[in-house]
Design a protein around this motif. Structure first.
Motif, mmCIF file in Angstrom:
data_model
loop_
_atom_site.group_PDB
_atom_site.id
_atom_site.type_symbol
_atom_site.label_atom_id
_atom_site.label_comp_id
_atom_site.label_asym_id
_atom_site.label_seq_id
_atom_site.Cartn_x
_atom_site.Cartn_y
_atom_site.Cartn_z
ATOM 1 N N MET A 158 0.837 -1.181 0.000
ATOM 2 C CA MET A 158 0.000 0.000 0.000
ATOM 3 C C MET A 158 0.881 1.244 0.000
ATOM 4 S SD MET A 158 -3.157 -0.625 2.513
ATOM 5 C CE MET A 158 -4.425 -1.708 1.995
ATOM 6 N N ASN A 159 0.461 2.239 -0.726
ATOM 7 C CA ASN A 159 1.190 3.502 -0.755
ATOM 8 C C ASN A 159 0.752 4.386 0.391
ATOM 9 O OD1 ASN A 159 2.545 2.804 -3.113
ATOM 10 N ND2 ASN A 159 0.895 3.574 -4.389
ATOM 11 N N ALA A 160 1.714 4.854 1.157
ATOM 12 C CA ALA A 160 1.422 5.734 2.281
ATOM 13 C C ALA A 160 1.087 7.127 1.783
ATOM 14 C CB ALA A 160 2.622 5.793 3.219
ATOM 15 N N ASN A 161 0.003 7.695 2.303
ATOM 16 C CA ASN A 161 -0.331 9.088 2.043
ATOM 17 C C ASN A 161 0.255 9.885 3.198
ATOM 18 O OD1 ASN A 161 -1.479 11.614 1.867
ATOM 19 N ND2 ASN A 161 -3.499 10.876 1.285
ATOM 20 N N LYS A 162 1.347 10.570 2.965
ATOM 21 C CA LYS A 162 2.068 11.287 4.022
ATOM 22 C C LYS A 162 1.280 12.475 4.563
ATOM 23 C CE LYS A 162 5.810 8.760 3.471
ATOM 24 N NZ LYS A 162 6.853 8.295 4.312
ATOM 25 N N ASN A 163 0.120 12.754 3.989
ATOM 26 C CA ASN A 163 -0.738 13.830 4.492
ATOM 27 C C ASN A 163 -1.735 13.338 5.528
ATOM 28 O OD1 ASN A 163 0.201 16.045 2.839
ATOM 29 N ND2 ASN A 163 -0.658 14.905 1.129
ATOM 30 N N ILE A 164 -1.864 12.008 5.681
ATOM 31 C CA ILE A 164 -2.827 11.448 6.638
ATOM 32 C C ILE A 164 -2.090 10.489 7.558
ATOM 33 C CG2 ILE A 164 -4.984 10.192 6.978
ATOM 34 C CD1 ILE A 164 -5.748 10.890 4.084
ATOM 35 N N GLY A 165 -1.732 10.958 8.744
ATOM 36 C CA GLY A 165 -1.083 10.103 9.732
ATOM 37 C C GLY A 165 -2.100 9.166 10.358
ATOM 38 N N CYS A 166 -1.683 7.938 10.672
ATOM 39 C CA CYS A 166 -2.572 6.960 11.297
ATOM 40 C C CYS A 166 -1.744 5.894 11.994
ATOM 41 C CB CYS A 166 -3.472 6.311 10.246
ATOM 42 S SG CYS A 166 -4.573 5.062 10.952
ATOM 43 N N ASN A 167 -2.083 5.565 13.234
ATOM 44 C CA ASN A 167 -1.399 4.482 13.935
ATOM 45 C C ASN A 167 -2.349 3.335 14.266
ATOM 46 O OD1 ASN A 167 -2.851 5.568 16.027
ATOM 47 N ND2 ASN A 167 -1.090 6.117 17.283
ATOM 48 N N VAL A 168 -3.479 3.256 13.567
ATOM 49 C CA VAL A 168 -4.467 2.200 13.785
ATOM 50 C C VAL A 168 -4.147 1.052 12.809
ATOM 51 C CG1 VAL A 168 -6.916 1.610 13.868
ATOM 52 C CG2 VAL A 168 -6.167 3.903 14.500
ATOM 53 N N CYS A 195 -6.697 -1.258 10.858
ATOM 54 C CA CYS A 195 -7.468 -0.793 9.708
ATOM 55 C C CYS A 195 -6.861 -1.326 8.413
ATOM 56 C CB CYS A 195 -7.491 0.733 9.670
ATOM 57 S SG CYS A 195 -8.469 1.389 8.285
ATOM 58 N N LYS A 196 -7.700 -1.732 7.482
ATOM 59 C CA LYS A 196 -7.205 -2.276 6.215
ATOM 60 C C LYS A 196 -6.504 -1.220 5.372
ATOM 61 C CE LYS A 196 -10.460 -2.595 2.558
ATOM 62 N NZ LYS A 196 -11.500 -3.381 1.896
ATOM 63 N N TYR A 197 -6.687 0.068 5.675
ATOM 64 C CA TYR A 197 -6.045 1.140 4.922
ATOM 65 C C TYR A 197 -4.752 1.644 5.564
ATOM 66 C CZ TYR A 197 -10.565 1.081 2.663
ATOM 67 O OH TYR A 197 -11.704 0.678 1.995
ATOM 68 N N HIS A 198 -4.348 1.042 6.688
ATOM 69 C CA HIS A 198 -3.086 1.422 7.318
ATOM 70 C C HIS A 198 -1.950 1.058 6.360
ATOM 71 C CE1 HIS A 198 0.333 1.164 10.123
ATOM 72 N NE2 HIS A 198 -0.311 2.163 10.724
ATOM 73 N N ALA A 199 -0.945 1.911 6.278
ATOM 74 C CA ALA A 199 0.115 1.754 5.276
ATOM 75 C C ALA A 199 1.234 0.804 5.705
ATOM 76 C CB ALA A 199 0.681 3.116 4.918
ATOM 77 N N GLY A 200 0.913 -0.209 6.454
ATOM 78 C CA GLY A 200 1.909 -1.247 6.769
ATOM 79 C C GLY A 200 2.935 -0.812 7.782
ATOM 80 N N ASN A 201 4.211 -0.701 7.354
ATOM 81 C CA ASN A 201 5.297 -0.378 8.272
ATOM 82 C C ASN A 201 5.384 1.099 8.620
ATOM 83 O OD1 ASN A 201 6.007 -3.062 8.239
ATOM 84 N ND2 ASN A 201 7.535 -2.807 6.643
ATOM 85 N N GLU A 202 4.571 1.924 7.984
ATOM 86 C CA GLU A 202 4.583 3.359 8.241
ATOM 87 C C GLU A 202 3.252 3.767 8.877
ATOM 88 O OE1 GLU A 202 6.575 5.812 5.089
ATOM 89 O OE2 GLU A 202 5.893 4.111 3.895
ATOM 90 N N ASN A 203 3.306 4.710 9.805
ATOM 91 C CA ASN A 203 2.084 5.153 10.483
ATOM 92 C C ASN A 203 1.363 6.223 9.672
ATOM 93 O OD1 ASN A 203 2.025 3.414 12.642
ATOM 94 N ND2 ASN A 203 3.349 4.688 13.884
ATOM 95 N N TYR A 204 0.873 5.795 8.503
ATOM 96 C CA TYR A 204 0.101 6.642 7.613
ATOM 97 C C TYR A 204 -1.076 5.847 7.072
ATOM 98 C CZ TYR A 204 4.069 9.811 7.611
ATOM 99 O OH TYR A 204 5.057 10.666 8.000
#
Length: 54
Positions: free
Chosen positions: A1-11, A14-23
Motif C-alpha cells: 500500500m502507498n502511504a499518504n504522508k498527508n494522513i497520519g494513522c497508527n491504527v 485498519c485495512k487502509y493502514h500503510a503497513g510499516n509506516e504510520n500513515y
C-alpha cells in the motif's frame, strides 16, 4: 500500500493502514461525529475505517 504522508494513522487494525509506516493509504478520509455538535476529539472518528482481514 502507498502511504499518504498527508494522513497520519497508527491504527494498524485498519485495512487502509500503510503497513510499516504510520500513515493511511487512502487519498481521502471521512471524519464523522457522534454528538451534534462535537465538542472534543473523543466525539469524532474516522468514518473510513474498515477492519483488516487477518
Amino acid at each position: 500500500m502507498n502511504a499518504n504522508k498527508n494522513i497520519g494513522c497508527n491504527v494498524s487494525e485498519c485495512k487502509y493502514h500503510a503497513g510499516n509506516e504510520n500513515y493511511c493509504s487512502l487519498q481521502h478520509i471521512n471524519i464523522v461525529h457522534h454528538n451534534h455538535p462535537a465538542k472534543c476529539k473523543e466525539e469524532t472518528d474516522c468514518g473510513s475505517f474498515e477492519p483488516r482481514n487477518r
